[in-house]
Design an enzyme around this catalytic site. Structure first.
Site, PDB file in Angstrom:
ATOM      1  N   ASN A   9      81.688  11.968  51.972  1.00 58.79           N
ATOM      2  CA  ASN A   9      81.756  13.275  52.620  1.00 58.79           C
ATOM      3  C   ASN A   9      83.013  13.302  53.482  1.00 58.79           C
ATOM      4  O   ASN A   9      83.050  12.690  54.548  1.00 58.79           O
ATOM      5  CB  ASN A   9      80.503  13.509  53.478  1.00 58.79           C
ATOM      6  CG  ASN A   9      80.580  14.799  54.283  1.00 58.79           C
ATOM      7  OD1 ASN A   9      81.405  15.670  54.012  1.00 58.79           O
ATOM      8  ND2 ASN A   9      79.717  14.932  55.275  1.00 58.79           N
ATOM      9  N   LYS A  11      84.220  15.681  55.137  1.00 55.23           N
ATOM     10  CA  LYS A  11      84.116  16.603  56.277  1.00 55.23           C
ATOM     11  C   LYS A  11      85.391  17.449  56.347  1.00 55.23           C
ATOM     12  O   LYS A  11      85.950  17.803  55.310  1.00 55.23           O
ATOM     13  CB  LYS A  11      83.817  15.831  57.565  1.00 55.23           C
ATOM     14  CG  LYS A  11      82.549  14.972  57.445  1.00 55.23           C
ATOM     15  CD  LYS A  11      82.062  14.442  58.766  1.00 55.23           C
ATOM     16  CE  LYS A  11      80.795  13.627  58.558  1.00 55.23           C
ATOM     17  NZ  LYS A  11      80.221  13.178  59.851  1.00 55.23           N
ATOM     18  N   HIS A  93      73.434  19.356  56.215  1.00 54.46           N
ATOM     19  CA  HIS A  93      74.007  18.268  57.013  1.00 54.46           C
ATOM     20  C   HIS A  93      73.746  18.555  58.493  1.00 54.46           C
ATOM     21  O   HIS A  93      73.729  19.711  58.924  1.00 54.46           O
ATOM     22  CB  HIS A  93      75.509  18.148  56.752  1.00 54.46           C
ATOM     23  CG  HIS A  93      76.127  16.910  57.315  1.00 54.46           C
ATOM     24  ND1 HIS A  93      76.461  16.793  58.641  1.00 54.46           N
ATOM     25  CD2 HIS A  93      76.440  15.724  56.738  1.00 54.46           C
ATOM     26  CE1 HIS A  93      76.970  15.588  58.856  1.00 54.46           C
ATOM     27  NE2 HIS A  93      76.966  14.921  57.718  1.00 54.46           N
ATOM     28  N   GLU A  95      75.510  18.436  61.001  1.00 49.10           N
ATOM     29  CA  GLU A  95      76.558  19.226  61.667  1.00 49.10           C
ATOM     30  C   GLU A  95      76.392  20.714  61.356  1.00 49.10           C
ATOM     31  O   GLU A  95      76.669  21.563  62.211  1.00 49.10           O
ATOM     32  CB  GLU A  95      77.931  18.702  61.250  1.00 49.10           C
ATOM     33  CG  GLU A  95      78.203  17.323  61.829  1.00 49.10           C
ATOM     34  CD  GLU A  95      79.230  16.508  61.074  1.00 49.10           C
ATOM     35  OE1 GLU A  95      79.445  15.345  61.462  1.00 49.10           O
ATOM     36  OE2 GLU A  95      79.812  17.011  60.086  1.00 49.10           O
ATOM     37  N   GLU A 164      69.921  10.961  57.306  1.00 51.27           N
ATOM     38  CA  GLU A 164      71.027  10.703  58.214  1.00 51.27           C
ATOM     39  C   GLU A 164      70.545  10.875  59.657  1.00 51.27           C
ATOM     40  O   GLU A 164      70.471  11.987  60.161  1.00 51.27           O
ATOM     41  CB  GLU A 164      72.200  11.651  57.926  1.00 51.27           C
ATOM     42  CG  GLU A 164      71.788  13.099  57.628  1.00 51.27           C
ATOM     43  CD  GLU A 164      72.913  14.081  57.850  1.00 51.27           C
ATOM     44  OE1 GLU A 164      74.062  13.712  57.631  1.00 51.27           O
ATOM     45  OE2 GLU A 164      72.630  15.213  58.284  1.00 51.27           O
ATOM     46  N   GLY A 170      78.842   9.064  63.042  1.00 52.20           N
ATOM     47  CA  GLY A 170      80.120   9.059  63.739  1.00 52.20           C
ATOM     48  C   GLY A 170      80.083   8.388  65.098  1.00 52.20           C
ATOM     49  O   GLY A 170      81.036   8.468  65.865  1.00 52.20           O
ATOM     50  N   SER A 208      77.040   5.992  59.711  1.00 46.86           N
ATOM     51  CA  SER A 208      77.960   4.897  60.034  1.00 46.86           C
ATOM     52  C   SER A 208      77.827   3.720  59.064  1.00 46.86           C
ATOM     53  O   SER A 208      77.803   2.558  59.467  1.00 46.86           O
ATOM     54  CB  SER A 208      77.753   4.420  61.481  1.00 46.86           C
ATOM     55  OG  SER A 208      78.061   5.460  62.394  1.00 46.86           O
TER      56      SER A 208
END
Length: 246
Positions: A9, A11, A93, A95, A164, A170, A208
């Site tokens: 991904n 991003k 996701h 985010e 996730e 991150g 991660s």
């Protein structure tokens, strides 16, 4: 045994030169013993499709609209993604959930829209640190997955699910293999109640994942690969993770 799947991904990263170098580094390392894909920003779908067309590395997008067309400025539809040969699209996701207010039903509708166009949705679920510390992990991920199961009905077995933990994205923090496996087992059990194909479905871990922890994560019984963020932007790291899945 289920074949492993590793998806990068990107991003909101990339430019023409960096993308070309990254894709060249990945394709030069073939063949892989697992399935491999990259989900790239919308503007780079065309060049990615050209770069990967003659390879077994697949490509996809990071989101799609619930609508097929219309006055939805800034949205990109599943039919559009299909024209670029996308095999996958990430939906839900963390985010998107956090920054764009996407709830469980929106995520479910996006997954349904993708499947209607022959694109495999990678449905993301996961809890925040506060939810984990409150002992709500299982309830949260089951609620998120339940909405998608209900929306897809008999097509449930055609999606990919990615766990996730939000607190591990991150941040450099990673769920222990045991923590990750426990959630994956819960998701597998939930899917078994919904589809006879549950044991053939890929459940990915995202949070991660790096070359030095990929092998032990992928060795868990219900972890079938990874949805890779930061490490997917470095060819050597991404290739190493793909090798760990093999």
């Amino acid at each position: 045994m289920r074949r492993k799947l590793v998806v990068g991904n990107w991003k909101m990263h990339g430019n023409h030169r960096a993308n070309a170098e990254l894709l060249a580094g990945i394709t030069a390392a073939r063949p892989f013993a697992c399935d491999v894909a990259v989900c790239v920003p919308f503007p780079y779908l065309s060049e990615t499709a050209v770069a990967l067309a003659s390879t077994d590395v697949r490509w996809g997008a990071q989101d799609c609209s619930v609508h097929e067309q219309g006055a939805y400025t800034g949205e990109v539809s599943a039919p559009m993604l299909s024209e670029f040969g996308c095999r996958y699209v990430i939906v839900g996701h963390s985010e998107r959930r956090a920054y764009h207010g996407e709830g469980d039903q929106v995520v479910a509708d996006k997954a349904k829209a993708a499947l209607a166009r022959g694109i495999t949705p990678i449905v993301c679920v996961g809890e925040t640190l506060a939810q984990r510390e409150a002992g709500e992990t299982e309830a949260v991920v089951k609620r998120q997955l339940s909405a998608v199961i209900h929306a897809l009905g008999p097509c449930v077995g055609e999606m990919v699910v990615a766990y996730e933990p939000v607190w591990a994205i991150g941040t450099g923090r990673t769920a222990t293999p045991e923590q990750a496996q426990a959630v994956h087992h819960t998701l597998r059990q939930q899917l078994r109640a919904a589809t006879p194909r549950a044991d053939d479905m890929a459940l990915l871990y995202g949070g991660s994942v790096k070359p030095d922890n990929a092998s032990i994560l992928f060795a868990q019984a219900d972890i079938d690969g990874g949805l890779i963020g930061g490490a997917a932007l470095k060819a050597a790291d991404f290739v190493a993770i793909c090798r760990a899945a093999g």
